[in-house]
Design a protein around this motif. Structure first.
Motif, PDB file in Angstrom:
ATOM      1  N   ASN A  46       0.867  -1.183   0.000  1.00 25.83           N
ATOM      2  CA  ASN A  46       0.000   0.000   0.000  1.00 25.83           C
ATOM      3  C   ASN A  46       0.900   1.227   0.000  1.00 25.83           C
ATOM      4  N   LYS A  47       0.879   1.982  -1.092  1.00 24.89           N
ATOM      5  CA  LYS A  47       1.756   3.149  -1.226  1.00 24.89           C
ATOM      6  C   LYS A  47       1.420   4.234  -0.217  1.00 24.89           C
ATOM      7  N   LYS A  48       0.161   4.359   0.151  1.00 18.68           N
ATOM      8  CA  LYS A  48      -0.241   5.403   1.113  1.00 18.68           C
ATOM      9  C   LYS A  48       0.332   5.147   2.508  1.00 18.68           C
ATOM     10  N   THR A  49       0.355   3.900   2.935  1.00 17.42           N
ATOM     11  CA  THR A  49       0.857   3.564   4.272  1.00 17.42           C
ATOM     12  C   THR A  49       2.299   3.083   4.249  1.00 17.42           C
ATOM     13  N   ASN A  50       2.844   2.857   3.033  1.00 18.53           N
ATOM     14  CA  ASN A  50       4.199   2.351   2.851  1.00 18.53           C
ATOM     15  C   ASN A  50       4.399   1.031   3.596  1.00 18.53           C
ATOM     16  N   ALA A  51       3.374   0.163   3.526  1.00 24.11           N
ATOM     17  CA  ALA A  51       3.432  -1.128   4.209  1.00 24.11           C
ATOM     18  C   ALA A  51       2.762  -2.212   3.362  1.00 24.11           C
ATOM     19  N   ARG A  52       3.091  -3.452   3.688  1.00 25.25           N
ATOM     20  CA  ARG A  52       2.453  -4.598   3.025  1.00 25.25           C
ATOM     21  C   ARG A  52       1.436  -5.199   3.971  1.00 25.25           C
ATOM     22  N   ARG A  53       0.402  -5.808   3.402  1.00 24.34           N
ATOM     23  CA  ARG A  53      -0.653  -6.445   4.201  1.00 24.34           C
ATOM     24  C   ARG A  53      -0.164  -7.689   4.880  1.00 24.34           C
TER      25      ARG A  53
END
Length: 53
Positions: A46-53
């Motif tokens: 997720n580019k907005k949170t800079n994290a992966r699920r």
């Protein structure tokens, strides 16, 4: 240098704007997440949170 993956049928489609959009099939074949926020990212980035699920 990263390995060049040859494009095959089903690896991408052209958007209405004319951009090449890579499919989930291509991302899985490539084998890693580029963290660019791709539309069909199978890795859950997720580019907005800079994290992966």
């Amino acid at each position: 240098m990263k390995e060049l993956i040859p494009l095959e049928e089903g690896d991408f489609y052209l958007s209405e704007e004319g951009y090449k959009v890579f499919t989930k099939k291509y991302h899985l074949k490539r084998g890693y997440c580029c963290e660019s926020g791709c539309r069909h990212c199978p890795y859950g980035y997720n580019k907005k949170t800079n994290a992966r699920r």
